[in-house]
Design an enzyme around this catalytic site. Sequence first.
Site, short mmCIF file in Angstrom:
data_model
loop_
_atom_site.label_atom_id
_atom_site.label_comp_id
_atom_site.label_asym_id
_atom_site.label_seq_id
_atom_site.Cartn_x
_atom_site.Cartn_y
_atom_site.Cartn_z
N ASP A 1 2.36 13.28 9.90
CA ASP A 1 2.00 11.87 9.82
C ASP A 1 1.15 11.41 11.01
O ASP A 1 0.22 10.62 10.86
CB ASP A 1 3.22 10.97 9.62
N GLU B 1 14.54 -1.60 19.30
CA GLU B 1 15.22 -1.69 17.99
C GLU B 1 16.71 -1.45 18.13
O GLU B 1 17.52 -2.10 17.46
CB GLU B 1 14.60 -0.70 17.01
#
Length: 494
Positions: A242, A309
């Site tokens: 990716d 996060e």
Amino acid sequence: MEQPKHFFAVDLGATSGRTIIGTIENGKMSLEELTRFDNNLIETGGHFYWDIFALYNEVINGLRLVAKRQIEIQSIGIDTWGVDFVCVGSDGAILRNPLAYRDPHTVGKMEEYFEKKVARDEVYNITGIQFMNFNSLFQLYAMDEAGNTALRNADKVLFVPDALSYMLTGNAVCEYTIASTSQMLDPRTKDLDSRLVESVGLKRGQFGEMVNPATVIGTITEEVQKMTGLGAVPVIAVAGHDTGSAVAAVPAANEKFAYLSSGTWSLMGIETQDAIINARSFDLNFTNEGGIEGTTRFLKNICGMWIYERCRKEWKDAEGLGHAELQSAAMECEPFRSLINPDDPIFANPTSMVDAITTYCEKTNQPIPQGYAQTCRCIFDSLALRYRQVFAWLKEFADFDINVLHIIGGGSKNEYLDQFTANSCGVTVLAGPQEGTAIGNIMLQAKAAGMVGDIWEMRRIIADSLELKRFEPQDKEIWDAAYEKYLDIVNLKG
């Protein structure tokens, strides 16, 4: 007016996946998300696995929707996270769901491999890949040592995007960019190194033919055609890793750029023609991953928005607040009050990220951040300063002047951090695209279809299709002083 051309992209991350239609028309590109789904780890028998069959089924569901909507797609391309792989038997069947890189079976195996098989410096000199205990080489070593029956009976070992393409076409290949994440590929020969492959009990032939991005693997099988209602659509080997697809989508005007792929991880690097493998890159643990058209992605992994996060899940006083409200509150706080090294091992996977920041600040004699706003400010300040440190190293390695930093991926939406990065690094920042991975996947399919000639034509189309946000450096003296403080803290902790 030319007829629009449609391409089907599968973009799989470690927590979720998507199928996307990319359309190219009159020199512009657009995206439409078709489906989104979870990518769940399966925990059983003391191990963590990916559900390759569930992922395949989601690809089929996306293709069924294409047929239902009567979209004529030119091809299919799949990108995923790196390093993980699937074992395939001599009868063509998948032998077991693949182990996930987060599985603990590799703990301690990297050092053991260096002692028993090939020394650390030799592995780096062959591959130029940074050391992480979950790299494919060490996964395979751990599996071999454990007598893993799937590996022992494997006729083929296929990296995840290649395995899904195999399930669609019946053809087994080894795509270059995903293979480069394995720590078994020699960037000089552009192939897997036989010594490293054989050190884990395998042979080169078990990995399939090496192919470059924009290569046709085959067409979908009659079985897949029947399930989806589509015809014999080609499947393309895009940049299967990716990050490789994301970097292919950097809308750069020329070679004199650096990139920051910003998400859970931040990957900062440059694009080079040849791998950079020397004592300095070894000491700093830089990596040389395969890029498109024979380029190398010389980069370093940085712990990105992972810390933020994780903290966000713990901030009870910030429940219900969105990113914009959290970050706006952080900007009201005193800058550089507390700083951390985001890549310190303490932040890798602690039980409590907030407690880890507290511990780090205590050990470095700094004020402890109080509440979500101060903690958020600490994280963003520290990330920008860590980016400066890595950017300085990149300038040291590059044989060209870096005149712009492209920030791509989901993190490019964070305009506070974009501006901090420009200030800290002292370089113009161009933010976007957010959907870099899918865009790179689609553009490589377009290249395979003959619609674009090379990487620079791809990048021109991407730049013409987007509105990038520009950030110029500000407050140089303030950030220079903060960087000196950051280095003192990092050295004190180190």
